[in-house]
Write a protein that holds these residues in place. Structure first.
Motif, PDB file in Angstrom:
ATOM      1  N   ARG A  33       0.822  -1.206   0.000  1.00 59.68           N
ATOM      2  CA  ARG A  33       0.000   0.000   0.000  1.00 59.68           C
ATOM      3  C   ARG A  33       0.859   1.261   0.000  1.00 59.68           C
ATOM      4  O   ARG A  33       0.596   2.209  -0.743  1.00 59.68           O
ATOM      5  CB  ARG A  33      -0.928  -0.007   1.219  1.00 59.68           C
ATOM      6  N   THR A  34       1.915   1.274   0.814  1.00 65.86           N
ATOM      7  CA  THR A  34       2.774   2.457   0.833  1.00 65.86           C
ATOM      8  C   THR A  34       3.587   2.582  -0.455  1.00 65.86           C
ATOM      9  O   THR A  34       3.915   3.686  -0.878  1.00 65.86           O
ATOM     10  CB  THR A  34       3.727   2.429   2.038  1.00 65.86           C
ATOM     11  N   GLN A  37       1.282   4.341  -2.876  1.00 67.52           N
ATOM     12  CA  GLN A  37       1.204   5.762  -2.536  1.00 67.52           C
ATOM     13  C   GLN A  37       2.466   6.495  -2.970  1.00 67.52           C
ATOM     14  O   GLN A  37       2.417   7.608  -3.514  1.00 67.52           O
ATOM     15  CB  GLN A  37       1.003   5.934  -1.023  1.00 67.52           C
ATOM     16  N   ARG A  41       2.969   9.534  -5.700  1.00 65.45           N
ATOM     17  CA  ARG A  41       3.672  10.764  -5.326  1.00 65.45           C
ATOM     18  C   ARG A  41       4.848  11.038  -6.265  1.00 65.45           C
ATOM     19  O   ARG A  41       5.104  12.174  -6.658  1.00 65.45           O
ATOM     20  CB  ARG A  41       4.163  10.632  -3.889  1.00 65.45           C
TER      21      ARG A  41
END
Length: 141
Positions: A33-34, A37, A41
């Motif tokens: 999940r990170t 993200q 970004r």
């Protein structure tokens, strides 16, 4: 009850996502999940900085052209030079002018002198000729 292992499709998807995150450290390279993200970004930053890079290069070219032109003539500036280029309808962009300024200054001096001579000639020819205004009255420039 024994543990059931999941299928290989989700594992392959996560493995593909993790390939992107090899340059990150910590959870940004381990947790799916990170990682997603961080990927979003990174793409946003790349898009923003491409525009910023174009702006920065344009500023650099303008600075270089201005420095070379002001070296020769104190009263002549970048804005007047570009204005005269457009008057003369010479299609030289700032990148090319900056490259000419760095590699061959004399060539840029010759271009600017020719443009100034041509613009001065045109202005002198127009000074004595009367011109009609919108109201129909004659006016000399």
């Amino acid at each position: 009850m024994t543990r059931i292992k999941r299928g290989y499709i989700a594992g392959r998807r996560r493995k593909k996502i993790r390939l992107f995150a090899t340059s990150f450290r910590g959870a940004h390279s381990r947790l799916t999940r990170t990682i997603t993200q961080q990927k979003i970004r990174a793409l946003v930053s790349a898009h923003r900085d491409r525009d910023k890079q174009k702006r920065n290069f344009r500023r650099l070219w303008i600075t270089r052209i201005n420095a070379i032109i002001r070296e020769r003539g104190v009263s002549y500036s970048y804005s007047k030079f570009i204005h005269d280029l457009y008057k003369r309808q010479l299609l030289l962009n700032r990148k090319i002018l900056a490259q000419i300024a760095i590699s061959n200054r004399n060539c840029l001096y010759m271009i600017s002198n020719e443009i100034r001579k041509e613009v001065d000639r045109k202005e002198n020819n127009l000074n004595g000729v009367p011109r009609r205004m919108n109201s129909g009255k004659l006016e000399s420039i």
